[in-house]
Scaffold this motif. Structure first.
Motif, PDB file in Angstrom:
ATOM      1  N   GLN A   1      44.956  28.436  39.580  1.00 50.87           N
ATOM      2  CA  GLN A   1      43.914  27.500  39.999  1.00 50.87           C
ATOM      3  C   GLN A   1      42.921  28.163  40.962  1.00 50.87           C
TER       4      GLN A   1
ATOM      5  N   LYS B   1      40.747  30.551  39.116  1.00 46.66           N
ATOM      6  CA  LYS B   1      39.822  29.753  38.321  1.00 46.66           C
ATOM      7  C   LYS B   1      38.636  29.325  39.199  1.00 46.66           C
ATOM      8  N   SER B   2      38.946  28.934  40.434  1.00 44.52           N
ATOM      9  CA  SER B   2      37.883  28.504  41.349  1.00 44.52           C
ATOM     10  C   SER B   2      36.964  29.670  41.708  1.00 44.52           C
TER      11      SER B   2
ATOM     12  N   ASP C   1      39.466  33.279  34.634  1.00 35.55           N
ATOM     13  CA  ASP C   1      40.603  32.664  33.949  1.00 35.55           C
ATOM     14  C   ASP C   1      41.658  33.728  33.717  1.00 35.55           C
TER      15      ASP C   1
ATOM     16  N   CYS D   1      50.500  18.168  37.419  1.00 38.43           N
ATOM     17  CA  CYS D   1      49.869  18.242  38.748  1.00 38.43           C
ATOM     18  C   CYS D   1      48.639  19.156  38.724  1.00 38.43           C
ATOM     19  N   TYR D   2      48.777  20.264  38.011  1.00 39.72           N
ATOM     20  CA  TYR D   2      47.653  21.206  37.915  1.00 39.72           C
ATOM     21  C   TYR D   2      46.927  20.958  36.583  1.00 39.72           C
ATOM     22  N   SER D   3      46.321  19.762  36.497  1.00 37.10           N
ATOM     23  CA  SER D   3      45.832  19.331  35.185  1.00 37.10           C
ATOM     24  C   SER D   3      44.625  20.129  34.709  1.00 37.10           C
ATOM     25  N   SER D   4      43.968  20.859  35.626  1.00 37.60           N
ATOM     26  CA  SER D   4      42.779  21.609  35.183  1.00 37.60           C
ATOM     27  C   SER D   4      43.169  22.927  34.508  1.00 37.60           C
ATOM     28  N   ILE D   5      44.444  23.265  34.561  1.00 32.46           N
ATOM     29  CA  ILE D   5      44.896  24.535  33.989  1.00 32.46           C
ATOM     30  C   ILE D   5      45.426  24.316  32.572  1.00 32.46           C
ATOM     31  N   PRO D   6      44.842  25.015  31.569  1.00 29.79           N
ATOM     32  CA  PRO D   6      45.420  24.924  30.225  1.00 29.79           C
ATOM     33  C   PRO D   6      46.860  25.448  30.257  1.00 29.79           C
ATOM     34  N   ASN D   7      47.792  24.673  29.723  1.00 29.06           N
ATOM     35  CA  ASN D   7      49.207  25.065  29.816  1.00 29.06           C
ATOM     36  C   ASN D   7      49.477  26.430  29.207  1.00 29.06           C
TER      37      ASN D   7
END
Ligand code: C2E
Ligand code: MG
Ligand code: MG
Ligand code: MG
Length: 292
Positions: free
Chosen positions: A103, A106-107, A111, A138-144
């Protein structure tokens, strides 16, 4: 006191055993304290495509930043906590730390996929997949698919079907699975048959042998061909020299990891390393279709 290690196992009283047990207990307590004081950190080692100079991701490797002894490697402390509660807490911490790291990068506009190592006992412990699922949510912005699990080959044959079931659940979440140290276990081929695997990592011991040993070279070549036929990805560990790299390319194995490319580094050095090495980051696998 004499009854230890399950039913029907009796030990004679031995003062040395007690002493060892006390030492071990003290060491575990010291590690528990270190864990609470946040002395554990993750180092990151890149995995690259030698053919294209792309970085396909990083592997997270646990270190103990010991206040007096400096940075300690897993061999110095993982065996102590094997089978204790701390093994699970540490394993959960690793997953959280890795997702936080993805995350953060990513910020920063990068990626970067990360793989983490997991012990079979943690994988098979009660509630593991629920924990993983909750963390991914919880870390929903991260593609699994930016998360990969590396499992040592030490899966024993009596629980291989249970392991396969659990791995399938993780895979349904989108997490990819790598079989670590491939070739060193005692039933490598049946693992390939029974387990849902995306990638195998060819053990260092084979890779380091390829410049000198025709046998190791043939084995690596054979492993690569098997993965091609099975449609799974393959990466070589322990790539230390230019000879290794060029031979691996010849053998059809462009994905590599090792000191010759980069040693594991603190997270804070990763973005600078990426810049200096003018390597390209590939997109997470879910956006790419397939790694190969
Ligand atoms: P592994 O997952 O097979 O990781 C590769 C090990 O080889 C790492 O050792 C890495 O530093 C080292 N290595 C990388 N490139 C080279 C090379 O070119 N030559 C040589 N000789 N070695 C290389 P490390 O960090 O000491 O980790 C040892 C093992 O500890 C790992 O083996 C993994 O099984 C385990 N481990 C590390 N972190 C974790 C973790 O967070 N959780 C669990 N359960 N196990 C971990
Ligand atoms: Mg080591
Ligand atoms: Mg590994
Ligand atoms: Mg390995």
């Amino acid at each position: 006191q004499a009854k230890r290690g399950g039913k029907n196992r009796y030990q004679f009283y031995n003062p040395l055993n007690n002493q060892l047990e006390a030492m071990c207990k003290k060491e575990i307590e010291r590690l528990e304290q270190a864990f609470l004081e946040e002395e554990f950190v993750l180092y990151y080692q890149p995995k690259v495509n030698l053919l294209t100079d792309e970085v396909i991701g990083f592997e997270a490797l646990l270190r103990w930043s010991h206040p007096e002894r400096g940075i300690l490697e897993p061999a110095d402390f993982l065996p102590v906590i094997a089978g204790t509660r701390l093994e699970f807490s540490m394993g959960e911490w690793v997953i959280d730390a890795v997702l936080r790291q993805i995350q953060y990068w990513k910020s920063q506009g990068q990626d970067i996929s990360i793989s983490f190592n997991i012990s079979t006992s943690h994988l098979m412990s009660q509630g593991f997949t629920d924990y993983l699922e909750t963390m991914l949510a919880c870390y929903s912005s991260i593609p699994n698919a930016m998360l990969e699990m590396e499992l040592k080959e030490s899966v024993t044959s009596d629980n291989v079907f249970e392991v396969a079931k659990t791995l399938s659940r993780c895979r349904e979440l989108g997490v990819t699975i790598a079989l670590d140290d491939f070739g060193t276990g005692c039933s490598s081929l049946s693992h390939l048959r029974e387990l849902p695997i995306d990638t195998i990592k060819i053990a260092k011991s084979f890779v380091s042998g390829i410049p000198l040993s025709q046998k190791d070279k043939s084995l690596v070549k054979g492993i690569v061909q098997i993965t091609q036929m099975l449609g799974i990805s393959v990466i070589a560990e322990g790539v230390e020299s230019a000879t290794h790299s060029s031979m691996l390319l010849d053998l059809g194995c462009p994905l590599a990891q090792g000191y010759g490319i980069a040693e594991p580094m603190p997270a804070s050095q990763v973005l600078a390393w990426l810049q200096q090495n003018v390597v390209f980051l590939i997109q997470p696998p879910d956006q790419l279709g397939s790694i190969l």
